[in-house]
Design an enzyme around this catalytic site. Sequence first.
Site, PDB file in Angstrom:
ATOM      1  N   ALA A   1      -4.815  -5.574  -3.221  1.00 57.70           N
ATOM      2  CA  ALA A   1      -3.433  -5.198  -2.926  1.00 57.70           C
ATOM      3  C   ALA A   1      -2.498  -5.537  -4.094  1.00 57.70           C
ATOM      4  O   ALA A   1      -1.352  -5.105  -4.105  1.00 57.70           O
ATOM      5  CB  ALA A   1      -2.967  -5.899  -1.650  1.00 57.70           C
ATOM      6  N   LYS A   2      -2.998  -6.310  -5.050  1.00 55.15           N
ATOM      7  CA  LYS A   2      -2.243  -6.686  -6.259  1.00 55.15           C
ATOM      8  C   LYS A   2      -0.839  -7.136  -5.906  1.00 55.15           C
ATOM      9  O   LYS A   2       0.146  -6.668  -6.481  1.00 55.15           O
ATOM     10  CB  LYS A   2      -2.250  -5.527  -7.257  1.00 55.15           C
ATOM     11  N   ARG A   3      -0.769  -8.086  -4.975  1.00 53.28           N
ATOM     12  CA  ARG A   3       0.522  -8.561  -4.483  1.00 53.28           C
ATOM     13  C   ARG A   3       1.151  -9.591  -5.428  1.00 53.28           C
ATOM     14  O   ARG A   3       0.492 -10.121  -6.310  1.00 53.28           O
ATOM     15  CB  ARG A   3       0.348  -9.196  -3.104  1.00 53.28           C
TER      16      ARG A   3
END
Length: 273
Positions: free
Chosen positions: A93-95
Amino acid sequence: MNFKAKLIKAANTNKSWLCVGLDPDLDKLPSPVTKSLSGTEEFLKAIIDSTKNLVCAYKPNSAFYEQFGAEGITLLKGIINYIPDDIPVILDAKRGDIGNTSKMYAAAAFDYLRADAITVNPYMGHDCVKPFLDYQDKGIFVLCLTSNPSSSEFQKQYLKNQTMLYEQVARTALTWNKNDNLCLVVGATKPEELGELRQLVGGDIPILIPGVGAQGGDLELSLRNGANSKGELAIINVSRSVLYTGKDNDYVDKARAECLRLVSTMRSVLNLA
Ligand code: OMP
């Protein structure tokens, strides 16, 4: 059991460091699969059924589910739930946001979706990654050197101390690793830097290595350079070239055959007995 222990156990059981990326794309689905949410669900479940004894992890990328709105999130939760309990799930999700917001992203990934690990963007610094790292049993994959063609625009810029940004990310991220749950992402398209980063971070940090297959990354070199001295912790992610290699009724067999091909290379390069 924490993420790293679960990962190593699955890798040892299946003699594999392959992570299959579960990235559903309606335009690429094989012809017998209905181009709908229920067709997508059936497709993903069939892929999981046929590959679950060949992988060390699965990695659904949130974007491919978010495109369907609320029903896509329900599908994502259902797919995570469908994956056998002994195989870890890395939510891609590359949060990353201010700490107060990252706390909510972490709750969504771990408390609601029940993922075992997540990918995060370190651009905003420690307080933005800490809410994820505070989940001691979860794996936190910090983007270090990504596989895409433009990654050097920022990641390969030199800082004042003559270190490239991606290297500084690795050095600084190590200082955050109070819970032994820090992991890194380094693209398979950057095998030399991958080797340098493995030396830099030592043998205990799992490295997610996407970019084999559709992006042209080098499998053998990624394994040799990314694994530790025991031949562990180099997680090779492959999405499109496993999921969409079969265009017809044979898509499950073709996906499994592609996994077997990748895994047999892994077994010989890493001496997985
Ligand atoms: P394929 O190129 O289809 O194998 O997919 C690669 C998957 O890994 C996609 O879900 C990407 O978003 C993801 N990825 C990269 O391709 N490059 C990176 O540097 C990092 C990731 C990732 O974090 O997983």
